[in-house]
Design an enzyme around this catalytic site. Structure first.
Site, short mmCIF file in Angstrom:
data_model
loop_
_atom_site.label_atom_id
_atom_site.label_comp_id
_atom_site.label_asym_id
_atom_site.label_seq_id
_atom_site.Cartn_x
_atom_site.Cartn_y
_atom_site.Cartn_z
N HIS A 13 0.85 -1.32 0.03
CA HIS A 13 -0.02 0.06 -0.18
C HIS A 13 0.93 1.24 -0.09
O HIS A 13 2.11 1.20 0.11
CB HIS A 13 -0.85 0.08 1.16
CG HIS A 13 -0.35 0.37 2.58
ND1 HIS A 13 -1.21 1.00 3.51
CD2 HIS A 13 0.88 0.52 2.91
CE1 HIS A 13 -0.44 1.03 4.51
NE2 HIS A 13 0.93 0.81 4.19
N CYS A 32 4.98 5.15 5.48
CA CYS A 32 3.87 4.48 4.63
C CYS A 32 3.39 5.51 3.40
O CYS A 32 2.74 5.18 2.66
CB CYS A 32 2.69 4.51 5.50
SG CYS A 32 2.93 2.73 6.29
N HIS A 38 5.23 -0.14 -0.36
CA HIS A 38 5.81 -1.06 0.38
C HIS A 38 4.73 -2.02 0.87
O HIS A 38 3.61 -2.13 0.86
CB HIS A 38 6.34 -0.41 1.69
CG HIS A 38 5.50 0.41 2.41
ND1 HIS A 38 5.02 1.53 1.95
CD2 HIS A 38 4.76 0.17 3.58
CE1 HIS A 38 3.78 2.07 3.05
NE2 HIS A 38 3.92 1.04 3.60
N HIS A 40 3.07 -4.86 3.97
CA HIS A 40 2.87 -5.24 5.35
C HIS A 40 2.34 -6.48 5.60
O HIS A 40 1.55 -7.10 4.48
CB HIS A 40 2.05 -4.35 6.05
CG HIS A 40 2.33 -2.87 6.22
ND1 HIS A 40 3.21 -2.55 7.39
CD2 HIS A 40 1.99 -1.80 5.61
CE1 HIS A 40 3.52 -1.18 7.23
NE2 HIS A 40 2.72 -0.71 5.99
N ASP A 78 -4.63 -10.64 -0.68
CA ASP A 78 -3.22 -11.23 -0.36
C ASP A 78 -2.38 -11.11 -1.68
O ASP A 78 -2.81 -11.36 -2.83
CB ASP A 78 -3.40 -12.65 0.09
CG ASP A 78 -2.06 -13.28 0.61
OD1 ASP A 78 -1.14 -12.60 1.20
OD2 ASP A 78 -1.94 -14.32 0.14
N HIS A 79 -1.16 -10.54 -1.41
CA HIS A 79 -0.21 -10.52 -2.39
C HIS A 79 -0.85 -9.39 -3.66
O HIS A 79 -0.47 -9.60 -4.80
CB HIS A 79 0.20 -11.77 -2.97
CG HIS A 79 1.21 -12.33 -2.12
ND1 HIS A 79 0.83 -13.04 -1.16
CD2 HIS A 79 2.58 -12.46 -2.16
CE1 HIS A 79 1.79 -13.75 -0.46
NE2 HIS A 79 2.76 -13.27 -1.03
N GLU A 123 -1.14 -4.36 11.67
CA GLU A 123 -0.20 -4.13 10.44
C GLU A 123 1.21 -4.22 10.87
O GLU A 123 1.81 -4.59 10.25
CB GLU A 123 -0.48 -2.28 10.21
CG GLU A 123 0.07 -2.05 8.71
CD GLU A 123 0.02 -0.40 8.61
OE1 GLU A 123 -0.89 -0.19 7.68
OE2 GLU A 123 0.87 0.34 9.14
#
Ligand code: NI
Length: 134
Positions: A13, A32, A38, A40, A78-79, A123
């Site tokens: 994100h 962020c 990047h 998490h 996810d991913h 997170e």
């Protein structure tokens, strides 16, 4: 009685506002806000609140809850890059708060209305949020 299923997912994100300068985004959102995104490692706890079914002894069959979470939440996020890949976050900053609210809304659509739902989302090891629809 509340029961819980924990799942994890990894997403990229970036937190920023287009109407703010890079400097202000960095001040408010810190690392962020870095432009190239990047990742998490998110930990999701879904708590379901209800009566114990006298026939099964379960509030909800956790296998069923697991599949609802996997099919409707993990599969979606996810991913993935939450900003770019996930229409749920179009125009919404993917903060932990907003991700938890999006997940809660998805689960609310997929779980019987007799159940209460709480979503806890971490997170990092040190930061987490809790959302119950209010
Ligand atoms: Ni971040």
């Amino acid at each position: 009685m509340k029961v819980c299923r924990r799942e994890t997912f990894n997403s990229a994100h970036r937190l920023f506002r287009e109407d703010w300068s890079d400097k202000k985004n960095l001040e408010v959102f810190g690392k962020c806000s870095h432009p190239n995104f990047h990742g998490h490692n998110y930990a999701l706890e879904v708590w379901v609140d209800g009566e114990i079914d006298p026939e099964t002894g379960f509030v909800i069959d956790l296998k069923i809850l697991k599949h609802i979470i996997l099919d409707h939440v993990i599969e979606r996020f996810d991913h993935r890059n939450l900003n770019l890949d996930c229409p749920e976050f179009k125009g919404i900053n993917p903060t932990t708060e907003n991700i938890a609210r999006v997940i809660w809304n998805i689960l609310r659509e997929n779980l019987d209305s007799k159940f209460g739902i709480e979503v806890q989302l971490s997170e990092t090891e040190k930061n987490k949020v809790l959302y119950n629809g209010n």
